[in-house]
Design an enzyme around this catalytic site. Structure first.
Site, mmCIF file in Angstrom:
data_model
loop_
_atom_site.group_PDB
_atom_site.id
_atom_site.type_symbol
_atom_site.label_atom_id
_atom_site.label_comp_id
_atom_site.label_asym_id
_atom_site.label_seq_id
_atom_site.Cartn_x
_atom_site.Cartn_y
_atom_site.Cartn_z
ATOM 1 C CE1 TYR A 41 -30.985 -1.861 43.989
ATOM 2 C CE2 TYR A 41 -33.192 -2.484 43.289
ATOM 3 C CZ TYR A 41 -32.353 -1.712 44.067
ATOM 4 O OH TYR A 41 -32.901 -0.785 44.910
ATOM 5 C CE LYS A 96 -8.286 18.856 37.232
ATOM 6 N NZ LYS A 96 -7.247 19.872 37.287
#
Lengths: 442, 159
Positions: A41, A96
């Site tokens: 970061y 899915k």
């Protein structure tokens, strides 16, 4: 089957709160202390951002984007449940997403949108582009789904796929290629009757034409009967469903009128994707088909006609959408590998040719000597089929200039094996170490 | 596809013309709920077309392909009471079957009719539902423009 359905339904609702969702996000970078975030970061990451500003293509190299797709729905036509809304669609999209990971090694993020207006839906999905390597549209009602797919496909620089249209159409084409091989008929010669003119059969008709079928010999049948250029709802179709309208203009050259019975007289192939049977297609109608008839009865959970009835009525090859019968035409054979292949070359789109290549690859995976009336399409158990299809799609994308990083078949094959195998071993380890809790018996 | 030809309608064309007229009105119904079809449209339509074919002050022309009527146009010759030019050829119906569209047949059908109308009319007007965007585009592309509007509301206003 009824009993099985009931059991899986009961299990699903029992374990849903136990697992509270089907996936979670786990870092894939080493993190030993907070100090590491100086790299992952700020401040370190700013340099990565600057590099992407210099060369936007690097977002496919420097972030997870290259392997991440969005599974997007508005919940307007979910499974056989219909318009159940986005919240209720979420468990389906999660499922899915997990299939994408398990079969294709693809990271798929379910996104259920409160956006029924096509314009709004299109706008939102377009805005998602920077975060994803592809978009899988799911369970959107017809005919809205056609415009959404066409518009997004044209305007986005990443692959957009609507599985209810393209996945099913692709798997159907694969099955048909092999079925025709067995009966010794040619794609360009056969008369194909398509029963049902919803998302999947409209897409199937479009792709059959691209794959060499004679559009004049396609006969579409919907709830109002046989589609033809002078049917009295043509003007209504022109305004409300231009995709079906275009098909009405170019299919059915002989101008056959009537219903399913008339549409099957003298047909070589039936592709039914209409409503659950049995009895939607009658035995006496199958009897009127040409010899060596090919019947795909794809409605779930019960096909339009039982396979044994179709066979008894003279069909030589029968396929369904069911895993407990031979010849399962299943979009799960297609979508994980199409995206695997497309993502591996950082494709900008999925062309019709890539889709047809996927169907051919799936079909050719069944070796000639094994090809038979009861084996026209590979089963989902053999995971190498996904690799072969993925590599074929990647190669096709590269040939067509649709790849940001082109690969040949062998390179794509190696890459796909590595990614899918890794996804599977991580899953195994997580289960071994009980980070994924064993399925609770009930 | 064989070429489309044009001629004046005769009473023998009536059956087919009624079908095409209903198709056209049904298309209008799609555009606007204030254009709901009457149940007796077939009967009314037949009478309407029969009178037009017989009348000296109407023109009905058909488009034909393969010996079949595939489209039609109806216009009325009118006198404009207050304005010049005084004689008007007012096109009130124009329909082509889907297969024959987007091929220039609509324009040819119109030109064929205008050619006949111009002997008795100095100005050609066309009437069609305001929300019918296909008709709007068609006539605008042919240099027609709106000169008079018909606005409508039902007598009882629904809230």
């Amino acid at each position: 089957m009824g009993v099985e359905l009931e059991k899986s339904g009961k299990d699903a609702v029992r374990v849903a709160p136990y697992y509270a969702g089907k996936y979670e996000i786990v870092p894939k970078i080493p993190i030993k202390s907070l100090r590491d975030f100086a790299v992952w970061y700020t401040p370190g990451v700013a340099s990565v951002s600057k590099a992407i500003v210099e060369s936007p293509k690097l977002s496919f190299e420097y972030t997870s984007r290259w392997n991440t797709i969005a599974v997007v729905t508005d919940g307007t036509r979910v499974l056989g449940l219909g318009d159940i809304g986005p919240e209720a669609a979420m468990p389906v999209m999660e499922g899915k997403a997990v299939i994408f990971k398990y079969l294709g090694g693809v990271d798929a993020i379910p996104i259920c949108l409160n956006a029924r207006e096509p314009e709004k839906f299109i706008e939102i999905v377009k805005s998602l582009e920077p975060s994803f390597g592809g978009i899988n549209l799911e369970d959107i009602e017809s005919p809205k789904c056609f415009r959404i797919l066409d518009t997004l496909r044209e305007s986005m620089q990443i692959p957009v796929w609507h599985d209810d249209q393209l996945g099913t159409a692709s798997a159907t084409l694969a099955g048909l290629i092999n079925a025709l091989k067995i009966v010794g008929k040619k794609m360009g010669d056969v008369r194909i009757t398509l029963l049902g003119a919803g998302a999947s059969n409209v897409a199937t008709a479009r792709i059959l034409e691209k794959a060499g079928a004679d559009p004049g010999k396609l006969i579409l049948v919907d709830s109002r009967g046989i589609l033809h250029a002078e049917r009295d709802d043509m003007d209504e179709l022109m305004l409300k469903n231009p995709w079906k309208y275009e098909l009405a203009l170019k299919t059915n050259r002989e101008r056959i009128t009537g219903g399913i019975a008339e549409a099957l007289e003298g047909a070589d192939v039936l592709i039914a994707a209409s409503k659950p049977g049995p009895g939607v297609v009658k035995k006496e109608w199958i009897r009127k088909m040409n010899s060596d008839a090919i019947v795909f009865a794809l409605a779930n959970p019960v096909p339009e006609i039982w396979p044994w009835d179709a066979r008894e009525a003279g069909a030589r090859i029968v396929a369904t959408g069911r895993s407990d019968f031979p010849n399962q035409v299943n979009n799960s054979l297609i979508f994980p590998s199409v995206f695997r292949g497309a993502l591996d070359v950082k494709a900008t789109t999925i062309t019709d040719e890539m889709m047809i290549r996927a169907s051919q690859a799936l079909a050719e995976y069944v070796p000639e000597h094994k090809l038979s009336e009861d084996y026209i399409i590979p089963t989902m158990d053999d995971w190498r089929v996904y690799i072969h299809v993925a590599a074929s799609v990647a190669e096709q994308a590269s040939k067509q200039g649709m790849a940001r990083t082109p690969l040949d078949y062998d390179e794509a094959y190696v890459k796909a094996v590595r990614i899918i195998a890794r996804a599977r071993s991580i899953l195994e380890r997580l289960m071994e170490d009980k980070f994924i809790k064993p399925f609770p018996e009930g | 596809m064989t070429a489309v030809t044009f001629r004046k309608a005769t009473l023998n064309d009536l059956d087919r013309l009624v079908d095409l007229l209903i198709r056209q009105k049904r298309l209008n119904e799609e555009f606007d709920p204030l254009l709901r079809l009457r149940e007796d449209i077939a009967e009314i339509g037949r009478k309407y077309l029969e009178e037009a074919i017989k009348s000296e002050n109407s023109l009905v022309v058909v488009a034909e392909a393969d010996g079949r009527v595939v489209g039609f146009l109806k216009a009325d010759i009118k006198e404009r009471l207050f304005y010049y030019p005084k004689t008007e050829g007012n096109i009130v119906e124009l329909y082509l079957l889907p297969e024959y569209r987007r091929k220039g047949n609509g324009v040819k059908l119109l030109e064929y009719a205008v050619n006949i109308l111009k002997e008795r009319a100095e100005i050609i007007t066309a009437e069609f539902p305001s929300l019918n965007e296909i008709a709007t585009r068609f006539y605008t592309n042919l240099n027609f423009r709106a000169i008079i509007s018909t606005y409508a509301r039902e007598t009882i206003i629904k809230k």
